[in-house]
Design a protein around this motif. Structure first.
Motif, PDB file in Angstrom:
ATOM      1  N   GLY A  16       0.818  -1.207   0.000  1.00 25.96           N
ATOM      2  CA  GLY A  16       0.000   0.000   0.000  1.00 25.96           C
ATOM      3  C   GLY A  16       0.855   1.261   0.000  1.00 25.96           C
ATOM      4  N   ILE A  17       0.479   2.216  -0.795  1.00 27.70           N
ATOM      5  CA  ILE A  17       1.166   3.500  -0.786  1.00 27.70           C
ATOM      6  C   ILE A  17       0.346   4.533  -0.025  1.00 27.70           C
ATOM      7  N   ASP A  18      -0.800   4.097   0.494  1.00 28.72           N
ATOM      8  CA  ASP A  18      -1.666   4.946   1.302  1.00 28.72           C
ATOM      9  C   ASP A  18      -1.807   4.282   2.670  1.00 28.72           C
ATOM     10  N   PRO A  19      -1.402   4.939   3.741  1.00 31.25           N
ATOM     11  CA  PRO A  19      -1.458   4.297   5.055  1.00 31.25           C
ATOM     12  C   PRO A  19      -2.869   3.948   5.517  1.00 31.25           C
ATOM     13  N   ASP A  20      -3.896   4.511   4.889  1.00 28.38           N
ATOM     14  CA  ASP A  20      -5.277   4.183   5.256  1.00 28.38           C
ATOM     15  C   ASP A  20      -5.743   2.867   4.646  1.00 28.38           C
ATOM     16  N   LEU A  21      -5.020   2.340   3.660  1.00 22.58           N
ATOM     17  CA  LEU A  21      -5.411   1.082   3.025  1.00 22.58           C
ATOM     18  C   LEU A  21      -4.990  -0.092   3.897  1.00 22.58           C
ATOM     19  N   THR A  30      -9.459   5.624 -10.790  1.00 22.97           N
ATOM     20  CA  THR A  30     -10.181   6.608 -11.592  1.00 22.97           C
ATOM     21  C   THR A  30      -9.345   7.021 -12.802  1.00 22.97           C
ATOM     22  N   GLU A  31      -8.037   6.817 -12.693  1.00 22.16           N
ATOM     23  CA  GLU A  31      -7.118   6.983 -13.824  1.00 22.16           C
ATOM     24  C   GLU A  31      -5.833   6.247 -13.486  1.00 22.16           C
ATOM     25  N   ILE A  40      -4.135   7.591 -18.262  1.00 21.78           N
ATOM     26  CA  ILE A  40      -5.228   6.894 -18.946  1.00 21.78           C
ATOM     27  C   ILE A  40      -6.452   6.990 -18.049  1.00 21.78           C
ATOM     28  N   PRO A  41      -7.503   7.714 -18.462  1.00 21.95           N
ATOM     29  CA  PRO A  41      -8.696   7.826 -17.624  1.00 21.95           C
ATOM     30  C   PRO A  41      -9.464   6.508 -17.544  1.00 21.95           C
ATOM     31  N   CYS A  42     -10.079   6.276 -16.405  1.00 22.99           N
ATOM     32  CA  CYS A  42     -10.926   5.094 -16.176  1.00 22.99           C
ATOM     33  C   CYS A  42     -12.300   5.596 -15.752  1.00 22.99           C
ATOM     34  N   PRO A  43     -13.073   6.104 -16.693  1.00 18.69           N
ATOM     35  CA  PRO A  43     -14.365   6.703 -16.353  1.00 18.69           C
ATOM     36  C   PRO A  43     -15.337   5.674 -15.778  1.00 18.69           C
ATOM     37  N   ALA A  60     -12.085   2.143  -2.073  1.00 18.01           N
ATOM     38  CA  ALA A  60     -11.585   3.497  -2.274  1.00 18.01           C
ATOM     39  C   ALA A  60     -11.392   3.727  -3.757  1.00 18.01           C
ATOM     40  N   ALA A  61     -11.589   4.966  -4.209  1.00 23.47           N
ATOM     41  CA  ALA A  61     -11.399   5.305  -5.614  1.00 23.47           C
ATOM     42  C   ALA A  61     -10.447   6.485  -5.718  1.00 23.47           C
ATOM     43  N   GLY A  62      -9.582   6.448  -6.730  1.00 30.71           N
ATOM     44  CA  GLY A  62      -8.657   7.550  -6.945  1.00 30.71           C
ATOM     45  C   GLY A  62      -7.643   7.204  -8.009  1.00 30.71           C
ATOM     46  N   PRO A  63      -6.773   8.150  -8.345  1.00 29.50           N
ATOM     47  CA  PRO A  63      -5.746   7.901  -9.356  1.00 29.50           C
ATOM     48  C   PRO A  63      -4.762   6.835  -8.866  1.00 29.50           C
ATOM     49  N   LEU A  64      -4.304   6.011  -9.775  1.00 30.01           N
ATOM     50  CA  LEU A  64      -3.399   4.919  -9.432  1.00 30.01           C
ATOM     51  C   LEU A  64      -2.103   5.064 -10.221  1.00 30.01           C
ATOM     52  N   PRO A  65      -0.984   5.286  -9.526  1.00 30.30           N
ATOM     53  CA  PRO A  65       0.303   5.397 -10.218  1.00 30.30           C
ATOM     54  C   PRO A  65       0.804   4.005 -10.600  1.00 30.30           C
TER      55      PRO A  65
END
Length: 75
Positions: A16-21, A30-31, A40-43, A60-65
Motif C-alpha cells: 500500500g502507498i496509502d497508510p489508510d489502506l 479513476t485513472e 489513462i482515464p478510467c471513467p 476506495a477510488a482515486g488515481p493509481l500510479p
C-alpha cells in the motif's frame, strides 16, 4: 494499450502507498498514471465504490500510479 475494451479488471497484491489502506481493501482506479504512457482515464470506476461499501466491503477510488506499484513489487 487497452484497445477497444469496455472494461478491464485486475486483481493482485501490492504494498500500500496509502497508510489508510488495509489488506483486503478494494482500490478502484479513476485513472492510471505512468511515466511511459501518461495518464489513462478510467471513467465510471468510482461509481462502483458505494455499492461495494453497501455490501460491507472497504472500497476506495482515486488515481493509481501504475508504474510505481508495478516497480514496488519487483523485489
Amino acid at each position: 494499450m487497452l484497445g477497444d475494451a469496455d472494461a478491464v479488471g485486475v486483481a493482485g497484491l501490492c504494498g500500500g502507498i496509502d497508510p489508510d489502506l488495509r489488506a483486503g481493501d478494494i482500490v478502484l482506479a479513476t485513472e492510471l498514471r505512468s511515466e511511459d504512457t501518461g495518464t489513462i482515464p478510467c471513467p465510471g470506476s468510482s461509481l462502483l465504490a458505494e455499492p461495494l461499501r453497501r455490501m460491507g466491503l472497504r472500497a476506495a477510488a482515486g488515481p493509481l500510479p501504475s508504474g510505481l506499484i508495478a516497480n514496488g513489487m519487483q523485489g
